[in-house]
Design an enzyme around this catalytic site. Structure first.
Site, short mmCIF file in Angstrom:
data_model
loop_
_atom_site.label_atom_id
_atom_site.label_comp_id
_atom_site.label_asym_id
_atom_site.label_seq_id
_atom_site.Cartn_x
_atom_site.Cartn_y
_atom_site.Cartn_z
N THR A 199 60.25 27.84 13.82
CA THR A 199 61.20 28.64 14.60
C THR A 199 62.62 28.11 14.44
O THR A 199 62.83 26.93 14.16
CB THR A 199 60.79 28.58 16.09
OG1 THR A 199 61.82 29.14 16.88
CG2 THR A 199 60.56 27.15 16.57
N ASP A 200 63.59 28.99 14.74
CA ASP A 200 65.00 28.55 14.74
C ASP A 200 65.32 27.68 15.95
O ASP A 200 66.35 27.00 15.98
CB ASP A 200 65.95 29.77 14.68
CG ASP A 200 65.78 30.74 15.86
OD1 ASP A 200 64.89 30.52 16.71
OD2 ASP A 200 66.55 31.72 15.92
N GLU A 201 64.41 27.69 16.96
CA GLU A 201 64.72 26.96 18.20
C GLU A 201 64.78 25.45 17.98
O GLU A 201 65.31 24.73 18.83
CB GLU A 201 63.70 27.30 19.28
CG GLU A 201 63.69 28.78 19.61
CD GLU A 201 63.12 29.11 20.98
OE1 GLU A 201 62.88 28.20 21.78
OE2 GLU A 201 62.93 30.31 21.24
N TYR A 227 58.66 23.59 24.25
CA TYR A 227 58.17 24.38 23.11
C TYR A 227 58.88 23.97 21.82
O TYR A 227 58.25 23.64 20.82
CB TYR A 227 58.36 25.88 23.37
CG TYR A 227 58.27 26.72 22.11
CD1 TYR A 227 57.06 26.90 21.45
CD2 TYR A 227 59.42 27.32 21.57
CE1 TYR A 227 56.98 27.64 20.28
CE2 TYR A 227 59.35 28.07 20.41
CZ TYR A 227 58.13 28.23 19.76
OH TYR A 227 58.06 28.96 18.60
N LYS A 274 57.48 22.17 18.37
CA LYS A 274 57.59 22.77 17.04
C LYS A 274 58.37 21.84 16.11
O LYS A 274 58.03 21.70 14.93
CB LYS A 274 58.28 24.14 17.11
CG LYS A 274 57.46 25.23 17.76
CD LYS A 274 56.17 25.57 17.03
CE LYS A 274 56.39 26.29 15.72
NZ LYS A 274 55.09 26.71 15.10
P1 NAD Z 1 51.46 34.22 19.59
O1 NAD Z 1 51.47 33.39 20.83
O2 NAD Z 1 51.52 35.70 19.69
O3 NAD Z 1 50.14 33.88 18.75
C1 NAD Z 1 49.67 32.58 18.57
C2 NAD Z 1 48.21 32.67 18.11
O4 NAD Z 1 47.73 31.34 17.87
C3 NAD Z 1 47.29 33.30 19.16
O5 NAD Z 1 46.47 34.24 18.54
C4 NAD Z 1 46.47 32.12 19.67
O6 NAD Z 1 45.17 32.49 20.09
C5 NAD Z 1 46.44 31.22 18.45
N1 NAD Z 1 46.24 29.80 18.78
C6 NAD Z 1 46.86 29.08 19.76
N2 NAD Z 1 46.40 27.82 19.75
C7 NAD Z 1 45.50 27.73 18.74
C8 NAD Z 1 44.71 26.68 18.21
N3 NAD Z 1 44.76 25.45 18.72
N4 NAD Z 1 43.91 26.94 17.15
C9 NAD Z 1 43.84 28.18 16.63
N5 NAD Z 1 44.56 29.22 17.09
C10 NAD Z 1 45.39 29.00 18.13
O7 NAD Z 1 52.63 33.64 18.70
P2 NAD Z 1 53.51 34.39 17.60
O8 NAD Z 1 54.70 34.97 18.26
O9 NAD Z 1 52.64 35.23 16.77
O10 NAD Z 1 54.01 33.13 16.77
C11 NAD Z 1 53.31 32.69 15.60
C12 NAD Z 1 54.05 31.51 15.00
O11 NAD Z 1 55.38 31.89 14.66
C13 NAD Z 1 54.19 30.33 15.96
O12 NAD Z 1 54.04 29.15 15.23
C14 NAD Z 1 55.63 30.44 16.49
O13 NAD Z 1 56.13 29.18 16.81
C15 NAD Z 1 56.33 31.02 15.27
N6 NAD Z 1 57.52 31.84 15.55
C16 NAD Z 1 57.47 32.86 16.47
C17 NAD Z 1 58.61 33.67 16.64
C18 NAD Z 1 58.61 34.82 17.60
O14 NAD Z 1 59.67 35.41 17.84
N7 NAD Z 1 57.48 35.21 18.20
C19 NAD Z 1 59.77 33.41 15.91
C20 NAD Z 1 59.79 32.35 15.00
C21 NAD Z 1 58.65 31.58 14.82
O1 DAU Z 2 63.86 32.14 18.37
C1 DAU Z 2 62.50 32.21 18.02
C2 DAU Z 2 61.65 32.15 19.26
O2 DAU Z 2 61.79 33.40 19.92
C3 DAU Z 2 60.19 31.84 18.98
O3 DAU Z 2 60.09 30.56 18.41
C4 DAU Z 2 59.36 31.91 20.28
O4 DAU Z 2 57.99 31.71 19.99
C5 DAU Z 2 59.57 33.28 20.88
O5 DAU Z 2 58.86 33.38 22.11
C6 DAU Z 2 61.05 33.56 21.10
O6 DAU Z 2 61.58 32.69 22.13
P1 DAU Z 2 62.61 33.22 23.24
O7 DAU Z 2 62.54 32.31 24.39
O8 DAU Z 2 63.92 33.51 22.63
O9 DAU Z 2 61.90 34.64 23.56
P2 DAU Z 2 61.65 35.43 24.93
O10 DAU Z 2 61.20 36.80 24.57
O11 DAU Z 2 60.81 34.64 25.88
O12 DAU Z 2 63.11 35.54 25.55
C7 DAU Z 2 64.16 36.17 24.84
C8 DAU Z 2 65.41 36.02 25.67
O13 DAU Z 2 65.26 36.82 26.85
C9 DAU Z 2 65.66 34.61 26.17
O14 DAU Z 2 67.06 34.37 26.19
C10 DAU Z 2 65.11 34.60 27.59
C11 DAU Z 2 65.36 36.02 28.04
N1 DAU Z 2 64.38 36.56 29.02
C12 DAU Z 2 63.06 36.44 28.74
C13 DAU Z 2 62.11 36.92 29.62
C14 DAU Z 2 60.63 36.77 29.32
C15 DAU Z 2 64.82 37.21 30.18
O15 DAU Z 2 66.05 37.33 30.40
N2 DAU Z 2 63.87 37.69 31.03
C16 DAU Z 2 62.54 37.56 30.82
O16 DAU Z 2 61.73 37.99 31.70
#
Ligand code: NAD
Ligand code: DAU
Length: 352
Positions: free
Chosen positions: A133-135, A159, A163
């Site tokens: 992630t970019d975080e 988180y 990561k």
């Molecule tokens: P998600 O939470 O939707 O899915 C995660 C999946 O991993 C789930 O299906 C869960 O059951 C599985 N999982 C969790 N723990 C596990 C374990 N110990 N063994 C096997 N499976 C397990 O997450 P996502 O949004 O699909 O993110 C996927 C990846 O991409 C993550 O590594 C996250 O850090 C990264 N990422 C997410 C975003 C985003 O915006 N969602 C952005 C950048 C990077």
């Molecule tokens: O940047 C990549 C990341 O983006 C991934 O690594 C994470 O897995 C993914 O969950 C996401 O993280 P964020 O914290 O940015 O996503 P989220 O959707 O939780 O929140 C997006 C923005 O919205 C953040 O600034 C928090 C805000 N927010 C979120 C929720 C759930 C609100 O204002 N209200 C809310 O109820």
């Protein structure tokens, strides 16, 4: 050839699997622990495809992972498995350390043992691709340049710290043992099958259910949004052509403040499914207390992946967000069904 995809029943992992299975006959072994965030329904479109096999299991289970590697002899492991929600990491960080740090460590060890036993082309062609992630880069001020691959790591939440730790392990396994790794660091994704605890799907579902649309703090935090299929296309490019040991930043060149995102969703809903009383969904917007340690701005400099691998996002935010809202309108049952286990308790804990 075969690939193993972990976290395959989650939002992004399942998108990768659907895309891969839909465009190639290469066998995919998909491994997922099916936590609250993992749902087999995300894989329904590929469940009956002969090239796809689902395995229920944990990336930290070395016995299981080693057995899968020995049996299927994959050319690559793609690691999507993670605990992924920042707010959950604040209320309960332990699971994040278990899966994101220990789980990745154990997966790396299994991969190393397997790779060291390979020979010739199989050894040379093997890849361990870690999805991150970019975080990990921390937060930006409003005039700072977007995150490039050589930015230092400054994670701010449990988180992102977990990561960052996993990224460092992956880097070290390459540097010390020579494991052929690739790491991607992506910005915020959105699209179908996004679990409705994250901002965009939460707002769509709350709007349709007549509930408040919670905005943390002043709603001026900025994220760089990317349509999920663009992310998985980028990962495929990195897998096929990425340079070993390198990291690639992936982003949409699409910075938006949270409040603007929520207003955009409301106006699309006003258009597609107007409320009976004629008011806008925006009237449901409610400002709530801010996330502790809330990062103010993320933005990705995605020039390296474009220059080296020719990847650019195909979707604009306008086309992607409309498709996403339409998907939730026709798949409300999916969102309801995946939020059955434990979700009510989570809402109570997080929003009171
Ligand atoms: P998600 O939470 O939707 O899915 C995660 C999946 O991993 C789930 O299906 C869960 O059951 C599985 N999982 C969790 N723990 C596990 C374990 N110990 N063994 C096997 N499976 C397990 O997450 P996502 O949004 O699909 O993110 C996927 C990846 O991409 C993550 O590594 C996250 O850090 C990264 N990422 C997410 C975003 C985003 O915006 N969602 C952005 C950048 C990077
Ligand atoms: O940047 C990549 C990341 O983006 C991934 O690594 C994470 O897995 C993914 O969950 C996401 O993280 P964020 O914290 O940015 O996503 P989220 O959707 O939780 O929140 C997006 C923005 O919205 C953040 O600034 C928090 C805000 N927010 C979120 C929720 C759930 C609100 O204002 N209200 C809310 O109820």
């Amino acid at each position: 050839m075969t690939i193993i995809v972990t976290g395959s029943a989650g939002f992004i992992g399942s998108c990768y699997v659907r895309q891969h299975v839909g465009s190639s006959d290469e066998p995919v072994i998909s491994l997922d622990a099916l936590t609250y965030a993992g749902h087999l329904s995300t894989l329904l479109p590929v469940m009956d495809k002969p090239s796809h096999t689902f395995v229920h299991g944990n990336i930290g289970d070395k016995g299981l992972v080693s057995k899968l590697l020995a049996e299927h002899k994959p050319r690559a492991i793609l690691n999507f498995a993670a605990e992924s929600h920042v707010d959950r990491s604040i209320l309960g960080p332990e699971e994040f350390i278990q899966t994101n740090v220990l789980g990745t460590f154990r997966l790396l060890e299994c991969a190393r043992e397997y790779w060291q036993g390979l020979e010739g082309e199989a050894k040379a062609n093997f890849r361990f691709l870690h999805v991150s992630t970019d975080e990990v880069y921390g937060t930006l001020g409003k005039d700072d340049a977007p995150f490039a691959e050589d930015n230092k790591y400054e994670p701010n939440s449990p988180y992102s710290a977990s990561k960052a730790a996993s990224d460092h392990l992956v880097r070290a396994w390459h540097h010390t043992y020579g494991l052929p790794v690739l790491t991607t660091n992506c910005s915020n994704n959105y699209g179908p099958y996004h679990f409705p605890e994250k901002l965009i799907p939460l707002v769509i579902m709350n709007a349709l259910n007549g509930k408040p649309l919670p905005i943390y703090g002043d709603g001026q935090q900025i994220r760089d949004w990317l349509y999920v299929e663009d992310h998985t296309r980028a990962i495929r490019r990195v897998l096929e052509g990425g340079r070993l040991g390198e990291t690639y930043n992936i982003g949409g060149w699409n910075e938006k403040a949270n409040l603007d995102i929520v207003n955009t969703i409301c106006s699309i809903l006003d258009d597609l499914q107007p409320k009976a009383d004629g008011s806008s969904y925006a009237s449901q917007i409610t400002f709530v207390k801010d996330r502790p340690g809330h990062d103010r701005r993320y933005a990705i400099d995605a020039r390296k992946i474009e220059r080296e691998l020719g990847w650019k996002p195909e979707e604009t935010f306008e086309t992607g967000i409309r498709k996403t809202v339409e998907w939730y309108l026709t798949n409300q049952q999916w969102a309801t069904q995946v939020t059955e286990k434990g979700y009510r308790e989570w809402l109570e804990k997080q929003y009171g």
